[in-house]
Design an enzyme around this catalytic site. Sequence first.
Site, PDB file in Angstrom:
ATOM      1  N   SER A 104       8.582  54.583  16.521  1.00 29.77           N
ATOM      2  CA  SER A 104       8.535  53.426  17.420  1.00 29.77           C
ATOM      3  C   SER A 104       7.414  53.582  18.439  1.00 29.77           C
ATOM      4  CB  SER A 104       9.882  53.278  18.142  1.00 29.77           C
ATOM      5  OG  SER A 104       9.823  52.265  19.126  1.00 29.77           O
ATOM      6  N   GLU A 125      13.347  63.390  28.503  1.00 30.26           N
ATOM      7  CA  GLU A 125      12.956  64.468  27.579  1.00 30.26           C
ATOM      8  C   GLU A 125      12.845  63.983  26.133  1.00 30.26           C
ATOM      9  OE1 GLU A 125      13.976  69.132  26.491  1.00 30.26           O
ATOM     10  OE2 GLU A 125      14.805  68.194  28.289  1.00 30.26           O
TER      11      GLU A 125
END
Length: 304
Positions: A70, A96
């Site tokens: 993505s 993260e």
Amino acid sequence: MAKATKKQALGRGLSALLKDPENDIKSVDDKNADKVVGNIIELELESIDVNPFQPRTSFNDETLRELATSIKEVGVIQPITVRKLDFNSYQLVSGERRFRASKLAGLKTIPAYIRIANDHESLTMALVENIQRQDLDPIEIALSYQRLIDEISLTQEQLSDRVGKKRSTIANYLRLLKLDPIVQTGMRDGFISMGHGRALINLENNQQQLDIYEKVIGKGLSVRETEKLVKSLKDPSENSTSESTTTTPSQLPKDIAKGVKEFSEYFGAKIDVKVSSKGSGKLIIPFSSQEDFNRLKKLINSEN
């Protein structure tokens, strides 16, 4: 697209500022600190260390690869947050998964918000001021709300008081962040409205969101048409409504229609109502996840 390019250029300019030893910013009182707090800055991934106190230590490889794919397509939509440790040295505060996925995607830099010493109040003021701007798209507003909740540790109720918005309004914006990244990008670029996004968020499956999103773009569907499409996809039986039941706002008595609108605003979700010809009926309160269900439950219990 010009808007995004302008932001990225700004991020690169601020990145150069931070890499200048003569402008090493360590406190909000330092020169040019006001250019850092509240802004998005492009940082080199190699200059960022993960937080050793991060409670989450396990990351699903498959979902990381999906996020990396993505990111390759639309970039990092929600910047990470880092804490400045030393000159050109940072520690991850939040994001993260985005940080790891960006590395996996082969990126060299990542958009980031930088926290510096004693910047708590400055960050709060910068974010609140940013939210008051008139040219922000719904996703930008949602991201600012989320940052205030995550980084300043505000509840939605406290945030409501701080920015002068109804809690239900804030909840509606925050729910947009659950949309597929491609749909979020479409909203940021003005291809769809917030109303379209609120309709699509009722679909938990990202692929279904994307399928409807493509139809909205291709056919120029209105918000109402999108809502009907989503509803038919979630429950095909809804297409055949009993003659003795009214479900559209135009068919409802005015006092009931007004009440349904108030319910929707309070719960931060589109409330459906069915009223029989005899005046009895039922309300349907949708929820998108267990977390959303718990939010609704808390709202209901708070009224007792």
